[in-house]
Design an enzyme around this catalytic site. Structure first.
Site, mmCIF file in Angstrom:
data_model
loop_
_atom_site.group_PDB
_atom_site.id
_atom_site.type_symbol
_atom_site.label_atom_id
_atom_site.label_comp_id
_atom_site.label_asym_id
_atom_site.label_seq_id
_atom_site.Cartn_x
_atom_site.Cartn_y
_atom_site.Cartn_z
ATOM 1 N N ASP A 87 110.715 47.648 15.637
ATOM 2 C CA ASP A 87 110.432 48.619 16.703
ATOM 3 C C ASP A 87 108.987 48.470 17.201
ATOM 4 O O ASP A 87 108.644 48.931 18.284
ATOM 5 C CB ASP A 87 110.613 50.043 16.149
ATOM 6 C CG ASP A 87 111.704 50.809 16.871
ATOM 7 O OD1 ASP A 87 112.128 50.356 17.948
ATOM 8 O OD2 ASP A 87 112.120 51.862 16.355
ATOM 9 N N GLN A 144 116.036 55.512 13.512
ATOM 10 C CA GLN A 144 116.215 56.148 14.817
ATOM 11 C C GLN A 144 115.417 57.455 14.887
ATOM 12 O O GLN A 144 115.523 58.301 14.006
ATOM 13 C CB GLN A 144 117.720 56.417 15.052
ATOM 14 C CG GLN A 144 118.046 56.966 16.426
ATOM 15 C CD GLN A 144 117.742 55.967 17.548
ATOM 16 O OE1 GLN A 144 118.025 54.783 17.437
ATOM 17 N NE2 GLN A 144 117.138 56.464 18.621
ATOM 18 N N LYS A 174 123.043 49.772 19.475
ATOM 19 C CA LYS A 174 122.239 48.755 18.780
ATOM 20 C C LYS A 174 123.115 47.949 17.824
ATOM 21 O O LYS A 174 123.008 46.721 17.747
ATOM 22 C CB LYS A 174 121.080 49.431 18.024
ATOM 23 C CG LYS A 174 119.994 49.928 18.967
ATOM 24 C CD LYS A 174 119.020 50.911 18.344
ATOM 25 C CE LYS A 174 118.129 51.486 19.442
ATOM 26 N NZ LYS A 174 117.271 52.581 19.003
#
Ligand code: NAP
Length: 295
Positions: free
Chosen positions: A121, A98, A54
């Protein structure tokens, strides 16, 4: 019939090129640089790889990127304090924590603490609620990537019988919702199956589009699909390791057999996987535009 292979690798490349141009334009015309922060707690090797990808993708596209690597024993209080600081940092448009988090941390509380304005997200209840009523700010990355794979491969979604196998909050439920919307790239008739579905094959056999997100290797076999079906295989299942120690990954679909009946199918790897990070980048650009009043 041998299926067209829908390459997520190629489609992701195409979208990233568009994003790179958009990011350059934002900087040149509006002096806006999208910013993404990734937060990793602990040293899970797979999570480290994902966070690294990422970070690298952000940098390649011209997104400002920050990364926090916190020790495994970080307290929930300290993590929430960091999120609060990032929520108020104008350089940061998107916050990605994460998952999974260590067991002593309440994942739900952490995800709810991220400002919905920076929820790239798309897991915050505000984002999911807005998605459900057809006014999304941020669409969760994997399901958004699935929709883009279908649209950019020219698959007709409107009016199609779509069968989703799996009802998780990160894949099954959101993709069902996305394709159900009264909107372009949607307007499908959607059925969602799970482990309590009485006869899975009954549903998959009548599907024009199957989205397999069960996390079970070869859960969908050739006798369970009709000729001409379009198959998006989200599953990533490790079935062994090579002599060199590399992981052998397969999807949820018996690819070799199903591709002989399908009109189009995604491979694993190289299908949905490359789209997920790309859609995170798209959400980060959107967050920057929303913050600057440009969207
Ligand atoms: P999950 O949370 O484990 O959910 C799996 C879902 O599938 C559950 O709803 C489960 O039903 C259902 N299911 C399991 N076995 C089934 C079967 N035999 N028949 C019908 N339904 C079945 O998994 P997830 O997080 O959604 O992920 C699904 C897969 O996609 C995994 O392999 C994951 O690694 C992969 N994935 C890939 C990406 C990517 O970027 N490529 C991103 C996310 C996930 P119940 O609800 O009844 O238990």
């Amino acid at each position: 019939m041998t299926a067209q292979i829908i390459s997520g690798t190629e489609i992701a490349k195409e979208i990233r090129a568009e994003l790179k141009q958009e990011i350059a334009d934002l900087k040149e015309k509006h002096n806006v640089v999208p910013g993404l922060v990734t937060v990793l707690v602990g040293a899970d090797p797979a999570s480290q790889v994902y966070v690294g990808q990422k970070e690298k993708t952000s940098q390649n596209l011209g997104i400002y990127s920050e990364r926090y690597d916190l020790p495994e024993d970080t307290s929930q209080e300290d993590l929430l304090a960091l999120i609060d600081k990032l929520n108020n940092d104008p350089k940061i448009n998107g916050i990605l924590v994460q998952l999974p988090l260590p067991k002593h941390i309440n994942e739900t509380e952490v995800l709810y603490a991220i400002s919905p304005k920076k929820d790239v997200d798309g897991f915050h209840p505000v984002s999911l609620g807005k998605l459900m009523i057809g006014e999304p700010d941020y669409i969760p990355c994997t399901p958004h990537g699935i929709q883009q794979l279908l649209i950019r491969s020219g698959v007709k979604i409107e009016g199609a019988e779509v069968v989703v196998v799996g009802r998780s909050n990160i894949v099954g439920k959101p993709i069902a919702n996305i394709l159900l919307q009264k909107a372009d790239g949607a307007n499908a008739t959607v059925t969602v199956c799970h482990t309590r579905t009485r006869d899975l094959a009954f549903h998959t056999k009548r599907a024009d589009i199957i989205i397999a997100a069960a996390g079970k290797a070869k859960a969908i076999t050739a006798d369970m699909v009709k000729d001409g079906v379009v198959v998006i295989d989200v599953g990533v299942n490790q079935i062994g390791t090579t002599a060199e120690g590399k992981r052998i990954l397969v999807g949820d679909v018996d690819f070799e057999a199903v591709k002989e009946k399908a009109s189009a199918i995604t491979p694993v790897p190289g299908g949905v996987g490359p789209m997920t990070i790309t859609m995170l980048m798209m959400n980060t650009v959107r967050a920057a535009k929303l913050a600057a009043g440009l969207a």
